[in-house]
Design a protein around this motif. Sequence first.
Motif, mmCIF file in Angstrom:
data_model
loop_
_atom_site.group_PDB
_atom_site.id
_atom_site.type_symbol
_atom_site.label_atom_id
_atom_site.label_comp_id
_atom_site.label_asym_id
_atom_site.label_seq_id
_atom_site.Cartn_x
_atom_site.Cartn_y
_atom_site.Cartn_z
ATOM 1 N N ILE A 166 -30.833 59.248 -10.435
ATOM 2 C CA ILE A 166 -29.624 58.504 -10.110
ATOM 3 C C ILE A 166 -28.437 59.427 -10.358
ATOM 4 O O ILE A 166 -28.291 60.009 -11.425
ATOM 5 C CB ILE A 166 -29.498 57.236 -10.970
ATOM 6 C CG1 ILE A 166 -30.679 56.317 -10.718
ATOM 7 C CG2 ILE A 166 -28.187 56.542 -10.724
ATOM 8 C CD1 ILE A 166 -30.709 55.112 -11.602
ATOM 9 N N LEU A 167 -27.607 59.510 -9.354
ATOM 10 C CA LEU A 167 -26.441 60.375 -9.454
ATOM 11 C C LEU A 167 -25.184 59.509 -9.606
ATOM 12 O O LEU A 167 -24.908 58.653 -8.776
ATOM 13 C CB LEU A 167 -26.330 61.253 -8.200
ATOM 14 C CG LEU A 167 -25.170 62.237 -8.192
ATOM 15 C CD1 LEU A 167 -25.326 63.259 -9.316
ATOM 16 C CD2 LEU A 167 -25.104 62.934 -6.850
ATOM 17 N N ILE A 168 -24.456 59.694 -10.704
ATOM 18 C CA ILE A 168 -23.229 58.928 -10.954
ATOM 19 C C ILE A 168 -22.071 59.908 -10.927
ATOM 20 O O ILE A 168 -22.051 60.890 -11.662
ATOM 21 C CB ILE A 168 -23.285 58.214 -12.313
ATOM 22 C CG1 ILE A 168 -24.443 57.229 -12.362
ATOM 23 C CG2 ILE A 168 -21.972 57.499 -12.592
ATOM 24 C CD1 ILE A 168 -24.630 56.564 -13.697
ATOM 25 N N THR A 169 -21.100 59.595 -10.086
ATOM 26 C CA THR A 169 -19.929 60.463 -9.994
ATOM 27 C C THR A 169 -18.919 60.070 -11.062
ATOM 28 O O THR A 169 -18.993 58.999 -11.662
ATOM 29 C CB THR A 169 -19.278 60.357 -8.606
ATOM 30 O OG1 THR A 169 -18.754 59.049 -8.442
ATOM 31 C CG2 THR A 169 -20.276 60.676 -7.506
ATOM 32 N N TRP A 170 -17.940 60.924 -11.299
ATOM 33 C CA TRP A 170 -16.934 60.621 -12.309
ATOM 34 C C TRP A 170 -16.071 59.439 -11.909
ATOM 35 O O TRP A 170 -15.600 58.688 -12.755
ATOM 36 C CB TRP A 170 -16.079 61.856 -12.592
ATOM 37 C CG TRP A 170 -15.201 62.285 -11.451
ATOM 38 C CD1 TRP A 170 -15.519 63.137 -10.452
ATOM 39 C CD2 TRP A 170 -13.869 61.840 -11.215
ATOM 40 N NE1 TRP A 170 -14.472 63.272 -9.585
ATOM 41 C CE2 TRP A 170 -13.437 62.476 -10.031
ATOM 42 C CE3 TRP A 170 -12.994 60.982 -11.861
ATOM 43 C CZ2 TRP A 170 -12.181 62.272 -9.483
ATOM 44 C CZ3 TRP A 170 -11.743 60.792 -11.329
ATOM 45 C CH2 TRP A 170 -11.336 61.425 -10.145
ATOM 46 N N GLN A 171 -15.886 59.219 -10.594
ATOM 47 C CA GLN A 171 -15.107 58.068 -10.133
ATOM 48 C C GLN A 171 -15.832 56.761 -10.433
ATOM 49 O O GLN A 171 -15.224 55.782 -10.870
ATOM 50 C CB GLN A 171 -14.825 58.182 -8.639
ATOM 51 C CG GLN A 171 -13.878 59.315 -8.289
ATOM 52 C CD GLN A 171 -13.764 59.552 -6.797
ATOM 53 O OE1 GLN A 171 -14.661 59.176 -6.045
ATOM 54 N NE2 GLN A 171 -12.678 60.181 -6.379
ATOM 55 N N GLN A 172 -17.141 56.752 -10.219
ATOM 56 C CA GLN A 172 -17.916 55.557 -10.519
ATOM 57 C C GLN A 172 -17.905 55.273 -12.024
ATOM 58 O O GLN A 172 -17.793 54.130 -12.452
ATOM 59 C CB GLN A 172 -19.348 55.721 -10.013
ATOM 60 C CG GLN A 172 -19.460 55.749 -8.510
ATOM 61 C CD GLN A 172 -20.848 56.160 -8.059
ATOM 62 O OE1 GLN A 172 -21.574 56.843 -8.779
ATOM 63 N NE2 GLN A 172 -21.208 55.739 -6.843
ATOM 64 N N LEU A 173 -18.036 56.311 -12.799
ATOM 65 C CA LEU A 173 -17.979 56.167 -14.253
ATOM 66 C C LEU A 173 -16.623 55.633 -14.699
ATOM 67 O O LEU A 173 -16.534 54.786 -15.598
ATOM 68 C CB LEU A 173 -18.271 57.514 -14.913
ATOM 69 C CG LEU A 173 -18.448 57.519 -16.417
ATOM 70 C CD1 LEU A 173 -19.598 56.617 -16.836
ATOM 71 C CD2 LEU A 173 -18.677 58.922 -16.921
ATOM 72 N N TYR A 175 -14.597 53.679 -12.894
ATOM 73 C CA TYR A 175 -14.531 52.265 -12.514
ATOM 74 C C TYR A 175 -15.326 51.389 -13.479
ATOM 75 O O TYR A 175 -14.876 50.309 -13.869
ATOM 76 C CB TYR A 175 -15.027 52.067 -11.078
ATOM 77 C CG TYR A 175 -14.093 52.601 -10.022
ATOM 78 C CD1 TYR A 175 -12.727 52.374 -10.089
ATOM 79 C CD2 TYR A 175 -14.581 53.336 -8.938
ATOM 80 C CE1 TYR A 175 -11.866 52.861 -9.125
ATOM 81 C CE2 TYR A 175 -13.731 53.829 -7.973
ATOM 82 C CZ TYR A 175 -12.370 53.593 -8.072
ATOM 83 O OH TYR A 175 -11.526 54.077 -7.113
ATOM 84 N N VAL A 176 -16.476 51.836 -13.868
ATOM 85 C CA VAL A 176 -17.290 51.068 -14.819
ATOM 86 C C VAL A 176 -16.571 50.975 -16.159
ATOM 87 O O VAL A 176 -16.524 49.909 -16.796
ATOM 88 C CB VAL A 176 -18.692 51.710 -14.960
ATOM 89 C CG1 VAL A 176 -19.451 51.096 -16.130
ATOM 90 C CG2 VAL A 176 -19.476 51.544 -13.671
ATOM 91 N N SER A 177 -15.971 52.076 -16.610
ATOM 92 C CA SER A 177 -15.238 52.067 -17.881
ATOM 93 C C SER A 177 -14.049 51.118 -17.833
ATOM 94 O O SER A 177 -13.811 50.344 -18.766
ATOM 95 C CB SER A 177 -14.741 53.475 -18.223
ATOM 96 O OG SER A 177 -15.810 54.359 -18.350
ATOM 97 N N LEU A 178 -13.277 51.154 -16.757
ATOM 98 C CA LEU A 178 -12.138 50.236 -16.620
ATOM 99 C C LEU A 178 -12.606 48.787 -16.585
ATOM 100 O O LEU A 178 -11.970 47.901 -17.168
ATOM 101 C CB LEU A 178 -11.329 50.576 -15.374
ATOM 102 C CG LEU A 178 -10.481 51.842 -15.446
ATOM 103 C CD1 LEU A 178 -9.835 52.131 -14.094
ATOM 104 C CD2 LEU A 178 -9.429 51.704 -16.512
ATOM 105 N N GLY A 179 -13.694 48.539 -15.888
ATOM 106 C CA GLY A 179 -14.249 47.177 -15.844
ATOM 107 C C GLY A 179 -14.637 46.686 -17.227
ATOM 108 O O GLY A 179 -14.380 45.534 -17.587
ATOM 109 N N LEU A 180 -15.267 47.540 -18.041
ATOM 110 C CA LEU A 180 -15.641 47.159 -19.403
ATOM 111 C C LEU A 180 -14.407 46.908 -20.269
ATOM 112 O O LEU A 180 -14.379 45.964 -21.063
ATOM 113 C CB LEU A 180 -16.510 48.241 -20.030
ATOM 114 C CG LEU A 180 -17.953 48.314 -19.528
ATOM 115 C CD1 LEU A 180 -18.654 49.535 -20.105
ATOM 116 C CD2 LEU A 180 -18.697 47.049 -19.884
#
Length: 130
Positions: free
Chosen positions: A4-11, A13-18
Amino acid sequence: MNGILITWQQLLYVSLGLIVFYIAQLLFFLKRHGWSWPRHAGGPDNALRTEVVALRQEIERLKIRLAAQQVESVTSGAEPVAEVSEESPYAHAIRLARQGAEAAQVASVCGLSRGEVDLIIALYRKQGRR
């Protein structure tokens, strides 16, 4: 490698959501337990201050009326109204202890517990005997 490849942008967005989720959870918890934001100047705090000021003014008026009634009763020959004592129960108990009053009498007159009265008598009778 097929991971699974996670980009820094996705990371991001997930951090802001949390973060948003935890802030919402915190606000819900605070509201549930009665905490509220500071109120503006016209809120309940101002109403309480106004009520306290009104009550203090009423107390002053009642003091004046009481003094006038005492003067009137003295000039008319009637028995004077008993003075309102501003002495605390502890100060009254100390005065009685120095005069040699018994513990039971001091407790009933001052409205203090027997233990408090025994301590006051032990402390202040010794002072008077020195």
